[in-house]
Design a protein around this motif. Structure first.
Motif, PDB file in Angstrom:
ATOM      1  N   MET A 266      -9.858   2.591  11.660  1.00 50.97           N
ATOM      2  CA  MET A 266      -8.752   1.709  11.246  1.00 50.97           C
ATOM      3  C   MET A 266      -7.448   2.517  11.193  1.00 50.97           C
ATOM      4  N   TYR A 267      -6.341   1.784  11.286  1.00 51.37           N
ATOM      5  CA  TYR A 267      -5.048   2.470  11.352  1.00 51.37           C
ATOM      6  C   TYR A 267      -3.977   1.589  10.713  1.00 51.37           C
ATOM      7  N   PRO A 268      -3.546   1.932   9.487  1.00 53.55           N
ATOM      8  CA  PRO A 268      -2.454   1.157   8.878  1.00 53.55           C
ATOM      9  C   PRO A 268      -1.123   1.530   9.532  1.00 53.55           C
ATOM     10  N   MET A 269      -0.517   0.588  10.191  1.00 52.91           N
ATOM     11  CA  MET A 269       0.723   0.877  10.924  1.00 52.91           C
ATOM     12  C   MET A 269       1.535  -0.399  11.089  1.00 52.91           C
ATOM     13  N   GLY A 270       2.810  -0.254  11.415  1.00 53.25           N
ATOM     14  CA  GLY A 270       3.677  -1.407  11.601  1.00 53.25           C
ATOM     15  C   GLY A 270       3.296  -2.209  12.835  1.00 53.25           C
ATOM     16  N   SER A 271       3.718  -3.466  12.859  1.00 58.34           N
ATOM     17  CA  SER A 271       3.323  -4.341  13.964  1.00 58.34           C
ATOM     18  C   SER A 271       3.929  -3.910  15.292  1.00 58.34           C
ATOM     19  N   TRP A 272       4.888  -2.987  15.270  1.00 57.58           N
ATOM     20  CA  TRP A 272       5.421  -2.480  16.540  1.00 57.58           C
ATOM     21  C   TRP A 272       4.331  -1.835  17.388  1.00 57.58           C
TER      22      TRP A 272
END
Lengths: 428, 293
Positions: A266-272
């Motif tokens: 998993m990777y928490p990141m912005g929708s960009w």
């Protein structure tokens, strides 16, 4: 005497060259008008010089009397560079993607007129700060989303988590299988803060959307149980080894690569991250995304309405600068590039994603649904450019705290430090 | 007017340019910064007010000063000791007139001519999670998992010390090589005749003769490291959790994040004073040592 004259001549030539070199600038000029504007931009792999030059040319189509000189920010921190320019009396007429609040106390920015905002944007007041909008609300983001690797989830029999308990169980399952549960670009402070941004948005603003306003008013504090609870969860993630042991040595590019190569689940990141600058359509087929999980499984979407152009109130040509900023912001060609490369979600009135001639992945469309669906949207903590933006300098404090949680479990002391820094930042 | 006097006057314009440049780019910023340190100046506001010594009073009560000062001093001590010890060692190993040694000396000097930003980018790729260092250690079986070289305050500090030393060793090597080549060979021959061994020749001939080189190398290492900024900005960004912020990094943060030019100017004045005191003291100490030797 001849020798003396030659020496003087050489000295004057050297002085002339020095003066000529000092007069050199890193700007490029477009247009041929009476109003000579400066436009501070920033370059990324997706938004290169050609993009900016073309976008400036397009925006000048109906402004024949305006000339624009492009100034390129030397680093990613546009706000800091704008401050340097202001300190040397070179504040640009138009600025791309700065943090407006930092400049408002000094009255350096010109607000856009509300009629124009109402006429053109879905959420015309999304970037409102104390009654003024300083960046047109042209597009939006969700941050963070939790991106996940579908193949790894299937291989290890993990369901997409909806609650915090399910999220923790998924982390433990991946850890037991020797798969890094959460990818983190921890060496870059802003990226290291993504889990804390998720927790602050989903847990704190999800329960009390007015929390930041109340913090400005001194009615709540970071030391209150609500925020401390979010900090404790962030620390729990470290203690349960959700991240790679070397996570704070991972830069952004490496983190993206690790996740896309299947080294982490998993990777928490912005929708960009859904944009073509980061992920190919083929890679996107194996990637899904879910909003940061809450205790009760309710969907809380950390939402940020963005935009690009801010106008200097100090400009000698405020009207022309505003006209240029408006033209730039309404040019669909610019938003098309941002949608495709940066995964921006359009916020133009009467123009949905289908109205743009764009090629986007299924992942982009899936996550865009979080914007268009009826759900609980809250300000993305530390990212918004409206009344919920944090006090100047507090983003850096939040970033530092995110890294400190890896080596310091004294959450109460860290919350107290945040309060102290907040009070100093707002001058209490 | 004699030919000599005319020649002197002929050089005046060049001296004038030097003085103008010195005044414009050193003296004026220095005086301006000193004056600003007594104000509440902000990069965002055109006007400012005189606040007396408030910035200095606040500075000495600011825990960040002591944290950044502590980090800076650790780096200064480590880098000065390591770069001078290894620089001298390399100079001794490479002190030969042959062409091969000249090539090797050039190679050793390369880190010094690189920009700090480039050096930091190179080392960031080396120290990254999947970087060259971790890959090598893992392929040799020395570690099972990647070491977080930039991820803990201790390891990040150590990493910065190593990277800065990598640059300054090159400078020290050049200084010591030049010093070694100025030692008259007759002294070594006389020492040999007196039966002195290699260690004794180094202690009684080489070391006293390169004392001026030690003074130069140590002093410049101290000054370079005290104002360290670029490598930290690229390699760790002052992290993790602000643990690798130097005084210079702190100064820039205060100026452009907190918008406090007045306070950052006070930090700049403190850094200037600290550098001057350290440089003056070390030079005095080493010069006295030169006289004793």
């Amino acid at each position: 005497m001849t020798r003396t004259r030659r020496t003087v001549g050489l000295a004057l030539a050297a002085l002339g060259m020095t003066a000529a070199l000092a007069g050199c600038s890193t700007t490029a000029s477009t247009g041929s008008g009476d109003a000579d504007l400066t436009f501070m931009v920033f370059e990324t792999p997706a938004l290169g010089p050609e993009f900016w030059d073309q976008s400036i040319e397009n925006a000048l189509t109906d402004l024949p009397d305006v000339t624009v000189n492009k100034i390129v920010s030397p680093g990613g921190d546009r706000t800091a560079y704008a401050k340097q320019l202001q300190a040397s009396d070179q504040f640009p007429d138009v600025l791309a993607s700065i943090t407006p609040r930092d400049f408002l106390e000094a009255g350096l920015l010109e607000p856009f007129d509300q009629d124009w905002l109402d006429e053109n944007f879905i959420l015309p007041e999304a970037n409102d700060i104390d009654g003024g909008t300083y960046i047109p609300p042209t597009n939006s983001q969700v941050l963070p989303l939790v991106f996940y690797n579908k193949a790894l989830f299937a291989e290890h029999g993990v369901e997409v988590p909806e609650t915090w308990a399910e999220f923790v169980a998924a982390i433990e399952k991946f850890r037991a299988a020797d798969v890094t549960p959460l990818e983190l670009a921890g060496s870059e402070p802003w990226a290291a803060s993504m889990p804390l941004v998720g927790l602050s948005s989903a847990d704190v603003l999800g329960q009390d959307p007015e929390w930041i306003q109340k913090r400005y008013a001194g009615e709540v504090s970071f030391s209150d149980p609500l925020y401390v609870g979010a900090l404790e969860k962030a620390r729990d993630l470290v203690e349960m080894e959700a991240y790679d042991p070397a996570a704070l040595s991972v830069d952004y590019a490496t983190a993206n690569r690790n996740f896309l190569d299947g080294k982490s689940a998993m990777y928490p990141m912005g929708s960009w991250f859904t944009g073509s600058s980061y992920i190919t359509p083929e890679q996107a087929e194996n990637i899904g995304a879910f909003p940061w999980p809450t205790d009760d499984g309710s969907i809380v979407v950390p939402f940020n309405v963005g935009g690009t152009t801010a106008v200097s109130s100090q400009s000698e040509h405020v009207d022309e600068a505003t006209s240029f900023a408006k033209a730039w912001s309404l040019d669909p060609a610019n938003l098309t590039v941002l949608i495709e490369t940066d995964g921006a979600y359009p916020m133009f009135k009467d123009r949905s994603i289908e109205d743009f001639d764009v090629s986007v992945s299924g992942l982009y469309l899936d996550t865009y649904a979080y914007v268009t669906d009826e759900n609980s949207k809250v300000s993305s903590f530390g990212w918004v450019n409206n009344n919920d933006s944090l006090a100047p300098g507090m983003n850096d404090a939040l970033y530092a705290l995110s890294q400190a949680l890896f080596s310091d479990g004294d959450v109460a002391a860290q919350a107290a430090q945040l309060d102290k820094e907040w009070d100093a930042a707002v001058g209490k | 007017m004699s030919t000599r006097q005319r020649s002197r006057w002929g050089l005046a314009p060049i001296a004038g340019i030097a003085i103008i440049l010195y005044a414009a780019f050193l003296l004026w910023p220095l005086v301006s910064s000193f004056v600003t340190s007594f104000t509440n100046s902000s990069p965002l506001k055109a006007t400012s007010s005189f606040v007396g010594a408030d910035n200095y009073v606040e500075l000495f009560q600011d825990p960040r000063l002591y944290r950044t000062l502590g980090f800076t001093l650790v780096v200064v001590v480590f880098v000065t000791v390591v770069s001078n010890a290894l620089g001298l060692l390399f100079a001794l190993l490479l002190n030969s007139p042959s062409r091969n040694y000249r090539v090797m000396r050039t190679l050793v000097f390369i880190p010094q001519v690189l920009s700090g930003v480039i050096v930091a980018f190179i080392w960031r790729s080396v120290l990254n999670q999947n970087g060259l260092l971790n890959s090598t250690l893992q392929s040799m079986g020395l570690t099972d998992e990647a070491v977080s070289w930039l991820g803990t305050p201790e390891l990040a500090t150590f990493s910065i010390c190593v990277v800065v030393s990598w640059m300054t060793i090159a400078f020290s090597t050049v200084v010591y090589t030049a010093s070694l080549q100025s030692v008259p060979s007759e002294l070594y021959e006389a020492a040999r005749v007196d039966g002195a061994g290699a260690l004794s020749r180094f202690r009684n001939v080489t070391f006293p003769m390169i004392a001026p080189g030690v003074t130069i190398s140590v002093t410049l290492c101290l000054i370079t490291t005290l104002k360290l900024y670029d490598i930290i900005a690229v390699l760790t960004g002052g992290g993790p959790a602000n643990s690798t912020q130097s005084l210079a990094f702190f100064l820039v943060e205060v100026a452009f994040t907190e918008n406090r030019f007045g306070y950052s100017s006070a930090i700049a004045m403190f850094l200037l004073l600290l550098t001057a005191v350290v440089a003056y003291s070390s030079t005095g100490l080493l010069r006295r040592r030169e006289a004793h030797l």
